[in-house]
Design an enzyme around this catalytic site. Structure first.
Site, PDB file in Angstrom:
ATOM      1  N   GLU A  38      -7.375  -0.931   9.063  1.00  0.00           N
ATOM      2  CA  GLU A  38      -6.399  -1.367   8.109  1.00  0.00           C
ATOM      3  C   GLU A  38      -6.260  -2.821   8.545  1.00  0.00           C
ATOM      4  O   GLU A  38      -7.345  -3.063   9.045  1.00  0.00           O
ATOM      5  CB  GLU A  38      -4.794  -1.193   9.505  1.00  0.00           C
ATOM      6  CG  GLU A  38      -3.415  -1.947   9.365  1.00  0.00           C
ATOM      7  CD  GLU A  38      -2.987  -2.063   7.422  1.00  0.00           C
ATOM      8  OE1 GLU A  38      -3.025  -3.007   6.911  1.00  0.00           O
ATOM      9  OE2 GLU A  38      -2.661  -0.888   7.482  1.00  0.00           O
ATOM     10  N   ASP A  47       0.819   1.546  -0.363  1.00  0.00           N
ATOM     11  CA  ASP A  47       1.368   0.650  -1.365  1.00  0.00           C
ATOM     12  C   ASP A  47       1.804   1.315  -2.730  1.00  0.00           C
ATOM     13  O   ASP A  47       0.899   1.209  -3.209  1.00  0.00           O
ATOM     14  CB  ASP A  47       0.680  -0.774  -1.985  1.00  0.00           C
ATOM     15  CG  ASP A  47       0.668  -1.077  -0.293  1.00  0.00           C
ATOM     16  OD1 ASP A  47       1.894  -1.616   0.202  1.00  0.00           O
ATOM     17  OD2 ASP A  47      -0.181  -1.410   0.905  1.00  0.00           O
ATOM     18  N   LYS A  50       5.097  -2.160 -10.114  1.00  0.00           N
ATOM     19  CA  LYS A  50       4.194  -2.718 -11.870  1.00  0.00           C
ATOM     20  C   LYS A  50       3.468  -1.725 -12.128  1.00  0.00           C
ATOM     21  O   LYS A  50       2.035  -1.422 -11.404  1.00  0.00           O
ATOM     22  CB  LYS A  50       4.648  -4.095 -11.282  1.00  0.00           C
ATOM     23  CG  LYS A  50       5.467  -4.824 -11.619  1.00  0.00           C
ATOM     24  CD  LYS A  50       5.447  -6.512 -10.994  1.00  0.00           C
ATOM     25  CE  LYS A  50       7.007  -7.031 -10.551  1.00  0.00           C
ATOM     26  NZ  LYS A  50       6.651  -8.406  -9.773  1.00  0.00           N
ATOM     27  N   ASP A  65       7.412   8.106  -0.147  1.00  0.00           N
ATOM     28  CA  ASP A  65       8.625   8.349  -1.078  1.00  0.00           C
ATOM     29  C   ASP A  65       8.794   7.552  -2.327  1.00  0.00           C
ATOM     30  O   ASP A  65      10.084   7.340  -2.768  1.00  0.00           O
ATOM     31  CB  ASP A  65       9.338   6.721  -0.206  1.00  0.00           C
ATOM     32  CG  ASP A  65       9.343   5.653  -0.143  1.00  0.00           C
ATOM     33  OD1 ASP A  65       8.297   5.051  -0.547  1.00  0.00           O
ATOM     34  OD2 ASP A  65       9.973   4.896  -0.345  1.00  0.00           O
ATOM     35  N   THR A  74       7.974   7.436  10.009  1.00  0.00           N
ATOM     36  CA  THR A  74       7.633   6.321  10.177  1.00  0.00           C
ATOM     37  C   THR A  74       8.900   5.598   9.309  1.00  0.00           C
ATOM     38  O   THR A  74       9.466   5.288   9.224  1.00  0.00           O
ATOM     39  CB  THR A  74       6.262   6.374   9.475  1.00  0.00           C
ATOM     40  OG1 THR A  74       6.702   6.012   8.232  1.00  0.00           O
ATOM     41  CG2 THR A  74       5.281   6.778  10.152  1.00  0.00           C
ATOM     42  N   LYS A  75       8.895   3.561   9.864  1.00  0.00           N
ATOM     43  CA  LYS A  75       9.258   2.501   9.812  1.00  0.00           C
ATOM     44  C   LYS A  75       9.142   2.886   7.645  1.00  0.00           C
ATOM     45  O   LYS A  75      10.427   2.364   7.425  1.00  0.00           O
ATOM     46  CB  LYS A  75       8.670   1.685   9.889  1.00  0.00           C
ATOM     47  CG  LYS A  75       9.182  -0.021   9.842  1.00  0.00           C
ATOM     48  CD  LYS A  75       8.726  -1.043  10.048  1.00  0.00           C
ATOM     49  CE  LYS A  75       7.511  -2.173   9.326  1.00  0.00           C
ATOM     50  NZ  LYS A  75       7.254  -2.787  10.197  1.00  0.00           N
ATOM     51  N   PHE A  76       8.117   2.819   7.308  1.00  0.00           N
ATOM     52  CA  PHE A  76       8.642   2.610   5.705  1.00  0.00           C
ATOM     53  C   PHE A  76       8.918   4.259   5.210  1.00  0.00           C
ATOM     54  O   PHE A  76      10.168   4.150   4.944  1.00  0.00           O
ATOM     55  CB  PHE A  76       6.956   2.786   4.960  1.00  0.00           C
ATOM     56  CG  PHE A  76       6.106   1.450   5.331  1.00  0.00           C
ATOM     57  CD1 PHE A  76       6.662   0.186   4.360  1.00  0.00           C
ATOM     58  CD2 PHE A  76       4.997   1.131   5.920  1.00  0.00           C
ATOM     59  CE1 PHE A  76       5.865  -0.608   4.301  1.00  0.00           C
ATOM     60  CE2 PHE A  76       5.213  -0.340   6.227  1.00  0.00           C
ATOM     61  CZ  PHE A  76       5.265  -1.052   5.627  1.00  0.00           C
TER      62      PHE A  76
HETATM   63  C1  LIG Z   1       3.167   0.760   2.881  1.00  0.00           C
HETATM   64  S1  LIG Z   1       2.022   1.011   4.480  1.00  0.00           S
HETATM   65  C2  LIG Z   1       2.360   2.251   4.897  1.00  0.00           C
HETATM   66  C3  LIG Z   1       2.257   2.189   6.907  1.00  0.00           C
HETATM   67  C4  LIG Z   1       2.117   3.812   7.761  1.00  0.00           C
HETATM   68  N1  LIG Z   1       0.716   4.041   6.968  1.00  0.00           N
HETATM   69  C5  LIG Z   1       3.076   4.067   7.427  1.00  0.00           C
HETATM   70  O1  LIG Z   1       3.133   5.275   7.192  1.00  0.00           O
HETATM   71  O2  LIG Z   1       4.364   3.400   7.814  1.00  0.00           O
HETATM   72  C6  LIG Z   1       0.880   0.360   3.355  1.00  0.00           C
HETATM   73  C7  LIG Z   1      -0.582  -0.367   4.831  1.00  0.00           C
HETATM   74  O3  LIG Z   1      -1.418   0.467   3.901  1.00  0.00           O
HETATM   75  C8  LIG Z   1      -2.453  -1.189   4.317  1.00  0.00           C
HETATM   76  N2  LIG Z   1      -3.616  -0.630   2.784  1.00  0.00           N
HETATM   77  C9  LIG Z   1      -3.443  -1.191   2.312  1.00  0.00           C
HETATM   78  N3  LIG Z   1      -4.734  -0.548   1.287  1.00  0.00           N
HETATM   79  C10 LIG Z   1      -5.351  -1.118   2.122  1.00  0.00           C
HETATM   80  C11 LIG Z   1      -7.365  -0.119   2.667  1.00  0.00           C
HETATM   81  N4  LIG Z   1      -7.569  -0.094   1.236  1.00  0.00           N
HETATM   82  N5  LIG Z   1      -7.551  -0.414   3.422  1.00  0.00           N
HETATM   83  C12 LIG Z   1      -7.348  -0.543   4.872  1.00  0.00           C
HETATM   84  N6  LIG Z   1      -5.573  -1.081   5.036  1.00  0.00           N
HETATM   85  C13 LIG Z   1      -5.387  -1.132   3.297  1.00  0.00           C
HETATM   86  C14 LIG Z   1      -1.165  -2.384   3.752  1.00  0.00           C
HETATM   87  O4  LIG Z   1      -2.487  -3.323   5.185  1.00  0.00           O
HETATM   88  C15 LIG Z   1      -0.578  -2.129   4.175  1.00  0.00           C
HETATM   89  O5  LIG Z   1       0.256  -2.250   5.660  1.00  0.00           O
END
Ligand SMILES: C[S@@+](CC[C@H](N)C(=O)[O-])C[C@H]1O[C@@H](n2cnc3c(N)ncnc32)[C@H](O)[C@@H]1O
Length: 228
Positions: A84, A134, A138, A170, A207-209
């Site tokens: 992360e 993520d 867009k 989601d 999870t939170k998301f």
């Molecule tokens: C929307 S959050 C989801 C977090 C978690 N997996 C959950 O289900 O609650 C996506 C996370 O992926 C991390 N992230 C995105 N691309 C990444 C990468 N290439 N390497 C490490 N972390 C990454 C972002 O910093 C973010 O915290």
């Protein structure tokens, strides 16, 4: 954490400042050396890192680490590697890991794609989990979505035969896109006979998301495939 700007320009994240709580800051200062793999060696040797030969499950973009905390407790004989970039989330995972005395968790704070590409051996992972990545809603940002044909090829290389890729989202359009991408690879077999979505398995908590998505009336879409 350093990124070579000459290399992969399109990343799946933007480094957010994000406020750290005092507890998270303290955890990062005091606990990160114990849990982090830093500096990352040229080649990650999981036997040396975890001190055993247990299976290794990689959680990419673990957010605040809820999924690792949950699974590391119910699977004590599995090693969890979380990658992360977001520091407050790392702090949260550190606090919980310490509180629960988890000794099967390690963290890398860096770009997961870079780490897999440059530092992981082929056929070394038992599972790759990508939960609620993520969605980059867009159209002009779709190129930032972490799941794309290159990522699937990279994951195929790093997984052992029979190893699992588990994606959850989601955001339905992204989930459908990933389902279609997976259906045209010849390196993965979907656990569902119809090539469709799975029920949430016990190793993935809500999870939170996901809760945030539920409040917006989004569904949850799990895809679980195995490397052939
Ligand atoms: C929307 S959050 C989801 C977090 C978690 N997996 C959950 O289900 O609650 C996506 C996370 O992926 C991390 N992230 C995105 N691309 C990444 C990468 N290439 N390497 C490490 N972390 C990454 C972002 O910093 C973010 O915290």
């Amino acid at each position: 954490m350093q990124f070579d700007s000459k290399e992969r320009q399109i990343r799946s994240f933007v480094l957010r400042k994000g406020k750290m709580t005092t507890g998270q800051r303290k955890a990062v200062e005091e606990l990160l050396p114990q849990y982090a793999i830093d500096p990352v060696p040229k080649q990650l040797n999981f036997h040396t890192i975890f001190g055993n030969d247990n299976p290794v499950w990689l959680d990419i973009g673990f957010g605040n680490g809820e999924s690792i905390i949950h699974a590391a407790q119910i699977y004590p004989d599995v090693n969890f590697l979380g990658i992360e970039v977001h520091l407050p989330g790392v702090g949260h995972l550190l606090i919980e890991s310490e509180k629960l005395g988890l000794n099967n968790v390690k963290i890398i704070r860096n770009d997961a794609v870079d780490m897999m590409t440059k530092h992981m051996s082929n056929d070394s992972l038992d599972a790759v989990h990508v939960y609620f990545p993520d969605p980059w809603h867009k159209k002009r940002h779709h190129k930032r979505r972490i799941i794309n044909p290159e990522f699937l090829a990279l994951t195929t290389d790093k997984l052992k035969t029979g190893g699992r890729l588990h994606y959850a989202s989601d955001w339905e359009p992204y989930a459908i896109e990933v389902k279609e991408l997976l259906s045209v690879t010849n390196t993965f077999k979907n656990t569902q006979a119809d090539g469709g979505f799975s029920d949430r398995p016990e190793w993935r908590p809500v999870t939170k998301f996901e809760r945030r998505g539920q409040k917006l009336n989004h569904g949850s879409y799990d895809l679980i495939v195995h490397k052939i």
